[in-house]
Design a protein around this motif. Structure first.
Motif, PDB file in Angstrom:
ATOM      1  N   MET A   1       8.446  -4.913  11.574  1.00  5.95           N
ATOM      2  CA  MET A   1       7.359  -5.891  11.498  1.00  5.95           C
ATOM      3  C   MET A   1       7.778  -7.161  10.756  1.00  5.95           C
ATOM      4  O   MET A   1       7.411  -8.258  11.166  1.00  5.95           O
ATOM      5  N   ILE A   2       8.534  -7.014   9.696  1.00  7.60           N
ATOM      6  CA  ILE A   2       8.975  -8.206   8.967  1.00  7.60           C
ATOM      7  C   ILE A   2       9.960  -9.020   9.796  1.00  7.60           C
ATOM      8  O   ILE A   2       9.839 -10.246   9.881  1.00  7.60           O
ATOM      9  N   LEU A   3      10.926  -8.359  10.452  1.00  6.15           N
ATOM     10  CA  LEU A   3      11.868  -9.097  11.298  1.00  6.15           C
ATOM     11  C   LEU A   3      11.171  -9.743  12.493  1.00  6.15           C
ATOM     12  O   LEU A   3      11.469 -10.889  12.843  1.00  6.15           O
ATOM     13  N   LEU A   4      10.265  -9.027  13.122  1.00  6.51           N
ATOM     14  CA  LEU A   4       9.511  -9.588  14.243  1.00  6.51           C
ATOM     15  C   LEU A   4       8.670 -10.769  13.789  1.00  6.51           C
ATOM     16  O   LEU A   4       8.632 -11.809  14.458  1.00  6.51           O
ATOM     17  N   GLY A   5       8.006 -10.623  12.663  1.00 10.45           N
ATOM     18  CA  GLY A   5       7.175 -11.703  12.145  1.00 10.45           C
ATOM     19  C   GLY A   5       7.971 -12.941  11.814  1.00 10.45           C
ATOM     20  O   GLY A   5       7.592 -14.058  12.186  1.00 10.45           O
ATOM     21  N   VAL A   6       9.090 -12.775  11.141  1.00 15.02           N
ATOM     22  CA  VAL A   6       9.916 -13.926  10.769  1.00 15.02           C
ATOM     23  C   VAL A   6      10.485 -14.596  12.016  1.00 15.02           C
ATOM     24  O   VAL A   6      10.470 -15.824  12.137  1.00 15.02           O
ATOM     25  N   SER A   7      10.984 -13.800  12.967  1.00 14.56           N
ATOM     26  CA  SER A   7      11.575 -14.391  14.166  1.00 14.56           C
ATOM     27  C   SER A   7      10.533 -15.130  15.002  1.00 14.56           C
ATOM     28  O   SER A   7      10.806 -16.213  15.536  1.00 14.56           O
ATOM     29  N   MET A   8       9.340 -14.580  15.139  1.00 13.72           N
ATOM     30  CA  MET A   8       8.300 -15.273  15.894  1.00 13.72           C
ATOM     31  C   MET A   8       7.821 -16.520  15.161  1.00 13.72           C
ATOM     32  O   MET A   8       7.573 -17.553  15.795  1.00 13.72           O
ATOM     33  N   PHE A   9       7.689 -16.436  13.859  1.00  9.36           N
ATOM     34  CA  PHE A   9       7.250 -17.586  13.076  1.00  9.36           C
ATOM     35  C   PHE A   9       8.252 -18.737  13.188  1.00  9.36           C
ATOM     36  O   PHE A   9       7.878 -19.882  13.427  1.00  9.36           O
TER      37      PHE A   9
ATOM     38  N   LYS B   1       0.806  -1.217   0.000  1.00  2.84           N
ATOM     39  CA  LYS B   1       0.000   0.000   0.000  1.00  2.84           C
ATOM     40  C   LYS B   1       0.841   1.271   0.000  1.00  2.84           C
ATOM     41  O   LYS B   1       0.332   2.360  -0.258  1.00  2.84           O
ATOM     42  N   GLY B   2       2.135   1.167   0.336  1.00  2.00           N
ATOM     43  CA  GLY B   2       3.021   2.320   0.276  1.00  2.00           C
ATOM     44  C   GLY B   2       2.864   3.285   1.427  1.00  2.00           C
ATOM     45  O   GLY B   2       3.094   4.479   1.270  1.00  2.00           O
ATOM     46  N   GLY B   3       2.509   2.798   2.592  1.00  2.00           N
ATOM     47  CA  GLY B   3       2.361   3.661   3.756  1.00  2.00           C
ATOM     48  C   GLY B   3       2.371   2.854   5.031  1.00  2.00           C
ATOM     49  O   GLY B   3       2.511   1.632   5.013  1.00  2.00           O
ATOM     50  N   SER B   4       2.238   3.546   6.159  1.00  2.00           N
ATOM     51  CA  SER B   4       2.162   2.861   7.443  1.00  2.00           C
ATOM     52  C   SER B   4       1.418   3.756   8.434  1.00  2.00           C
ATOM     53  O   SER B   4       1.206   4.939   8.185  1.00  2.00           O
ATOM     54  N   HIS B   5       1.050   3.167   9.556  1.00  2.00           N
ATOM     55  CA  HIS B   5       0.345   3.919  10.587  1.00  2.00           C
ATOM     56  C   HIS B   5       1.368   4.620  11.461  1.00  2.00           C
ATOM     57  O   HIS B   5       2.299   4.000  11.970  1.00  2.00           O
ATOM     58  N   VAL B   6       1.208   5.930  11.644  1.00  2.00           N
ATOM     59  CA  VAL B   6       2.096   6.735  12.472  1.00  2.00           C
ATOM     60  C   VAL B   6       1.318   7.165  13.701  1.00  2.00           C
ATOM     61  O   VAL B   6       0.178   7.643  13.587  1.00  2.00           O
TER      62      VAL B   6
ATOM     63  N   PRO C   1       9.092   8.976   5.641  1.00  2.00           N
ATOM     64  CA  PRO C   1       9.905   7.847   5.180  1.00  2.00           C
ATOM     65  C   PRO C   1      10.599   7.079   6.309  1.00  2.00           C
ATOM     66  O   PRO C   1      10.691   5.856   6.258  1.00  2.00           O
ATOM     67  N   LYS C   2      11.074   7.778   7.338  1.00  2.00           N
ATOM     68  CA  LYS C   2      11.763   7.084   8.435  1.00  2.00           C
ATOM     69  C   LYS C   2      10.804   6.164   9.185  1.00  2.00           C
ATOM     70  O   LYS C   2      11.152   5.026   9.500  1.00  2.00           O
ATOM     71  N   SER C   3       9.623   6.657   9.475  1.00  2.00           N
ATOM     72  CA  SER C   3       8.629   5.837  10.169  1.00  2.00           C
ATOM     73  C   SER C   3       8.201   4.656   9.311  1.00  2.00           C
ATOM     74  O   SER C   3       8.008   3.553   9.827  1.00  2.00           O
ATOM     75  N   PHE C   4       8.057   4.882   8.023  1.00  2.00           N
ATOM     76  CA  PHE C   4       7.654   3.805   7.122  1.00  2.00           C
ATOM     77  C   PHE C   4       8.688   2.695   7.104  1.00  2.00           C
ATOM     78  O   PHE C   4       8.354   1.522   7.305  1.00  2.00           O
TER      79      PHE C   4
END
Length: 67
Positions: free
Chosen positions: A51-59, A24-29, A41-44
């Motif tokens: 989120m990707i690192l957390l998701g992969v590590s938890m998975f 979607k090209g955005g994120s919740h701030v 851009p920094k928050s994105f």
């Protein structure tokens, strides 16, 4: 046993949210709402990488930490 499944499900959801933000090209701030990567851009990038690192590590830990 339930904990491993919970880690797997929550990890998959975090990973899915990271991919959703990329698509979607955005994120919740915080205190601002949904913003595009051009506006914040920094928050994105922080949000997507986290989120990707957390998701992969938890998975992965859901499969490794079987007792």
């Amino acid at each position: 046993m339930i904990r491993n499944y919970l880690y797997t499900v929550i990890g998959a959801l975090c990973f899915a949210y990271g991919v959703f933000c990329i698509v979607k090209g955005g994120s919740h701030v915080k205190n601002v709402g949904w913003r595009t990567k051009e506006e914040y851009p920094k928050s994105f990038y922080f949000n997507v990488i986290f989120m990707i690192l957390l998701g992969v590590s938890m998975f992965v830990s859901g499969f490794i930490l079987k007792r």
